[in-house]
Write an enzyme that holds these catalytic residues in place. Structure first.
Site, PDB file in Angstrom:
ATOM      1  N   HIS A 153       0.822  -1.209   0.000  1.00 58.05           N
ATOM      2  CA  HIS A 153       0.000   0.000   0.000  1.00 58.05           C
ATOM      3  C   HIS A 153       0.860   1.266   0.000  1.00 58.05           C
ATOM      4  O   HIS A 153       2.050   1.249   0.328  1.00 58.05           O
ATOM      5  CB  HIS A 153      -0.925   0.006   1.217  1.00 58.05           C
ATOM      6  CG  HIS A 153      -0.193   0.054   2.534  1.00 58.05           C
ATOM      7  ND1 HIS A 153       0.391   1.201   3.031  1.00 58.05           N
ATOM      8  CD2 HIS A 153       0.052  -0.912   3.441  1.00 58.05           C
ATOM      9  CE1 HIS A 153       0.965   0.942   4.194  1.00 58.05           C
ATOM     10  NE2 HIS A 153       0.782  -0.338   4.458  1.00 58.05           N
ATOM     11  N   GLU A 158      -1.828  -7.005   8.252  1.00 58.41           N
ATOM     12  CA  GLU A 158      -0.419  -6.922   8.632  1.00 58.41           C
ATOM     13  C   GLU A 158      -0.114  -7.792   9.856  1.00 58.41           C
ATOM     14  O   GLU A 158      -1.012  -8.114  10.656  1.00 58.41           O
ATOM     15  CB  GLU A 158      -0.050  -5.454   8.896  1.00 58.41           C
ATOM     16  CG  GLU A 158       1.395  -5.191   9.286  1.00 58.41           C
ATOM     17  CD  GLU A 158       2.421  -5.645   8.242  1.00 58.41           C
ATOM     18  OE1 GLU A 158       2.490  -6.856   7.957  1.00 58.41           O
ATOM     19  OE2 GLU A 158       3.186  -4.796   7.744  1.00 58.41           O
TER      20      GLU A 158
END
Length: 199
Positions: free
Chosen positions: A14, A88
């Site tokens: 990202h 994550e």
């Protein structure tokens, strides 16, 4: 993971967030992109088109907004499927801390060796990465292309597992925000075709 295919798995980290810019560990804290991060997402559209974006057979994203927003800005939001295993690495008590702050409190600590107190171990995130690859492999083996939008540490573990390495070996694969990497094969061997490109 040794069956040859002509397909590819494209990995996208990202774009920038406030915490990635300042080096703070960000797992479950659901931050938006900065303006620079949004610009990185928009630039990804042309780069992914060159890699065959219109023909991607599968588009997966972490459910966290920084990954989803990057996918949308890159022009693939309409085809995005959320994959919980792409969130994550959970940092537990180290969430929001910089590496310097963690080193001051726990000298010699390494996420890839020690895991995160109150969070995940290398073995646990390795299991998640393997589940993601199990979902991606049928596409790649059928000579298709898949793309994944996710986060730095989970993608580093994903590439380690693709290369048939222990999750701890992910420490050797640096990965910047807003970058593209490509996994494929050389003959029957899983290989890294492109790593940490752009950003």
């Amino acid at each position: 993971m040794t069956t040859h295919g002509d397909g590819e798995i494209v990995l996208v980290r990202h774009g920038e967030t406030d915490w990635s810019r300042t080096g703070r560990h960000t797992s479950t804290t659901d931050l938006p992109l900065t303006e620079r991060g949004r610009e990185q997402g928009r630039r990804l559209a042309a780069r992914l088109a060159a890699l065959g974006a219109p023909d991607f057979a599968l588009v997966l994203s972490s459910p966290l907004q920084r990954a989803r927003e990057t996918c949308e800005l890159a022009g693939l939001g309409a085809r995005m499927e959320l994959e919980p295993d792409l969130v994550e690495w959970t940092y537990g008590r180290y969430e929001g801390l910089t590496s310097d702050a963690i080193e001051a409190a726990a000298p010699g600590w390494s996420l890839f060796t020690d895991g995160a107190p109150g969070g995940e171990s290398p073995e646990q995130i390795g299991v998640r990465a393997d589940r993601v690859l199990a979902r991606l492999l049928p596409v790649a083996r059928a000579s298709g292309r898949a793309v994944v939008f996710a986060h730095g540490h989970v993608l580093r573990v994903l590439v380690a597992r693709w290369a048939e390495l222990d999750p701890r070996m992910a420490k050797h694969f640096l990965l910047d925000v807003g970058t593209i990497s490509v996994l494929g094969w050389e003959r029957d061997t899983p290989a890294i075709q492109l790593w940490n490109s752009g950003g």
